[in-house]
Design an enzyme around this catalytic site. Structure first.
Site, PDB file in Angstrom:
ATOM      1  N   TRP A   7     -41.104  60.712  24.507  1.00 53.04           N
ATOM      2  CA  TRP A   7     -39.932  60.190  25.211  1.00 53.04           C
ATOM      3  C   TRP A   7     -39.894  58.670  25.050  1.00 53.04           C
ATOM      4  O   TRP A   7     -40.941  58.011  25.130  1.00 53.04           O
ATOM      5  CB  TRP A   7     -40.023  60.573  26.681  1.00 53.04           C
ATOM      6  CG  TRP A   7     -38.752  60.349  27.432  1.00 53.04           C
ATOM      7  CD1 TRP A   7     -38.397  59.223  28.111  1.00 53.04           C
ATOM      8  CD2 TRP A   7     -37.659  61.264  27.564  1.00 53.04           C
ATOM      9  NE1 TRP A   7     -37.149  59.376  28.664  1.00 53.04           N
ATOM     10  CE2 TRP A   7     -36.665  60.619  28.343  1.00 53.04           C
ATOM     11  CE3 TRP A   7     -37.420  62.555  27.098  1.00 53.04           C
ATOM     12  CZ2 TRP A   7     -35.461  61.229  28.663  1.00 53.04           C
ATOM     13  CZ3 TRP A   7     -36.222  63.154  27.415  1.00 53.04           C
ATOM     14  CH2 TRP A   7     -35.253  62.497  28.197  1.00 53.04           C
TER      15      TRP A   7
ATOM     16  N   HIS B 245     -45.498  64.738  29.796  1.00 55.97           N
ATOM     17  CA  HIS B 245     -44.265  65.339  29.293  1.00 55.97           C
ATOM     18  C   HIS B 245     -44.172  65.250  27.768  1.00 55.97           C
ATOM     19  O   HIS B 245     -43.094  65.385  27.193  1.00 55.97           O
ATOM     20  CB  HIS B 245     -43.044  64.671  29.943  1.00 55.97           C
ATOM     21  CG  HIS B 245     -43.031  64.823  31.429  1.00 55.97           C
ATOM     22  ND1 HIS B 245     -42.453  65.886  32.069  1.00 55.97           N
ATOM     23  CD2 HIS B 245     -43.577  64.059  32.407  1.00 55.97           C
ATOM     24  CE1 HIS B 245     -42.619  65.775  33.380  1.00 55.97           C
ATOM     25  NE2 HIS B 245     -43.299  64.663  33.600  1.00 55.97           N
TER      26      HIS B 245
ATOM     27  N   HIS C 295     -44.007  71.322  27.438  1.00 57.39           N
ATOM     28  CA  HIS C 295     -44.509  71.024  28.767  1.00 57.39           C
ATOM     29  C   HIS C 295     -43.631  71.625  29.856  1.00 57.39           C
ATOM     30  O   HIS C 295     -42.494  72.025  29.602  1.00 57.39           O
ATOM     31  CB  HIS C 295     -44.590  69.506  28.979  1.00 57.39           C
ATOM     32  CG  HIS C 295     -43.242  68.853  29.001  1.00 57.39           C
ATOM     33  ND1 HIS C 295     -42.567  68.486  27.862  1.00 57.39           N
ATOM     34  CD2 HIS C 295     -42.408  68.510  30.032  1.00 57.39           C
ATOM     35  CE1 HIS C 295     -41.399  67.947  28.177  1.00 57.39           C
ATOM     36  NE2 HIS C 295     -41.273  67.954  29.497  1.00 57.39           N
TER      37      HIS C 295
ATOM     38  N   HIS D 222     -41.544  65.741  39.599  1.00 57.71           N
ATOM     39  CA  HIS D 222     -41.108  64.848  38.523  1.00 57.71           C
ATOM     40  C   HIS D 222     -39.810  64.121  38.885  1.00 57.71           C
ATOM     41  O   HIS D 222     -39.617  62.959  38.528  1.00 57.71           O
ATOM     42  CB  HIS D 222     -40.936  65.668  37.244  1.00 57.71           C
ATOM     43  CG  HIS D 222     -40.485  64.906  36.052  1.00 57.71           C
ATOM     44  ND1 HIS D 222     -41.068  63.719  35.661  1.00 57.71           N
ATOM     45  CD2 HIS D 222     -39.496  65.156  35.137  1.00 57.71           C
ATOM     46  CE1 HIS D 222     -40.471  63.273  34.567  1.00 57.71           C
ATOM     47  NE2 HIS D 222     -39.502  64.118  34.237  1.00 57.71           N
TER      48      HIS D 222
ATOM     49  N   HIS E 226     -31.604  69.037  36.313  1.00 58.88           N
ATOM     50  CA  HIS E 226     -32.934  69.237  36.911  1.00 58.88           C
ATOM     51  C   HIS E 226     -32.811  69.626  38.386  1.00 58.88           C
ATOM     52  O   HIS E 226     -33.428  70.591  38.855  1.00 58.88           O
ATOM     53  CB  HIS E 226     -33.773  67.955  36.809  1.00 58.88           C
ATOM     54  CG  HIS E 226     -34.423  67.724  35.486  1.00 58.88           C
ATOM     55  ND1 HIS E 226     -33.769  67.167  34.422  1.00 58.88           N
ATOM     56  CD2 HIS E 226     -35.692  67.965  35.062  1.00 58.88           C
ATOM     57  CE1 HIS E 226     -34.597  67.067  33.397  1.00 58.88           C
ATOM     58  NE2 HIS E 226     -35.785  67.550  33.759  1.00 58.88           N
TER      59      HIS E 226
ATOM     60  N   GLU F 106     -39.884  72.741  28.763  1.00 56.76           N
ATOM     61  CA  GLU F 106     -39.149  71.960  27.763  1.00 56.76           C
ATOM     62  C   GLU F 106     -39.941  71.775  26.469  1.00 56.76           C
ATOM     63  O   GLU F 106     -41.153  71.945  26.433  1.00 56.76           O
ATOM     64  CB  GLU F 106     -38.790  70.581  28.338  1.00 56.76           C
ATOM     65  CG  GLU F 106     -37.836  70.659  29.530  1.00 56.76           C
ATOM     66  CD  GLU F 106     -37.653  69.355  30.270  1.00 56.76           C
ATOM     67  OE1 GLU F 106     -36.577  69.166  30.867  1.00 56.76           O
ATOM     68  OE2 GLU F 106     -38.584  68.507  30.258  1.00 56.76           O
TER      69      GLU F 106
END
Length: 208
Positions: free
Chosen positions: A18, A48, A52, A58, A159, A171
């Site tokens: 990310w 993440h 994961h 989160h 989410h 994900e």
């Protein structure tokens, strides 16, 4: 008996992370030559990275943390559906598929997903799928994208909509060469106390 299929992104120095997250790194902190008996490795990564689960913590300070997660959520019958022709997954899309008698849904959104490149754009979920999936009795949604929300989202509407309806999130699956159908799924998070997510080793096996 049919074999298990690994749908986990390999963790290596090539894996995309990310934007702004900690790069994955594996090093030997001690070698067999140094210890006289064994090699000892250490891993540095964000939770993440790669394939994961997101724990509700989160995106919700009051949400469950990784050690609170029920392992039964991540084991069992799942349906894999190919939604790669859609740019956004909403109720209208999901209504085209039979989600009866399953509690877990896996979404194949990009048959050419490259785990070494973080996508500039990817398919996300509309918040209206949360109430719809709850109505269908779904407890887990899995996707081959890095998130169910856009990369620049701060509100994380999808989410929250999923979590508010009792649906957990998996994900960064690797589904490139996997056909749509019914499968057994195992995608267990590590029991990381206090964590907001965890890498998993996700595998599926076609249902007889």
């Amino acid at each position: 008996m049919k074999k298990w299929i690994d749908i986990t992104q390999p963790l290596s120095k090539e894996i995309a992370t990310w934007p702004g997250d900690i790069p994955y790194q594996f090093n030997l902190s001690a070698t067999k030559a140094q210890t006289g008996s064994v090699n000892i490795g250490q891993v540095t990564m964000g939770v993440h990275t790669g394939t994961h689960v997101d724990a509700p913590y989160h995106f919700d300070d009051e949400g469950e943390k990784t050690h609170d997660l029920d392992v039964n959520t991540y084991i069992g019958k799942a349906i894999l559906i190919d939604v790669s022709k859609y740019d956004l997954i909403d109720i209208e899309v999901l209504e085209k598929y039979d989600l009866q008698e399953v509690k877990r849904v896996l979404l194949k959104t990009d048959p050419q997903r490259n785990s070494a490149v973080f996508p500039k754009d990817y398919t996300v979920l509309h918040p209206d799928v949360g109430p719809y999936l709850k109505k269908k009795g779904i407890m887990l949604i899995g996707i081959d994208a890095p998130s169910v929300d856009p990369v620049d989202s701060k509100s994380l509407h999808a989410h929250h909509a999923l979590s508010n309806n009792g649906i957990y999130i998996l994900e960064n699956l690797l589904l490139n060469d996997v056909e749509a159908g019914l499968y057994e799924l195992i995608a267990l998070p590590l029991k990381l106390v206090g964590a907001d997510g965890s890498p998993v080793r996700a595998v599926i096996r076609p249902m007889e």
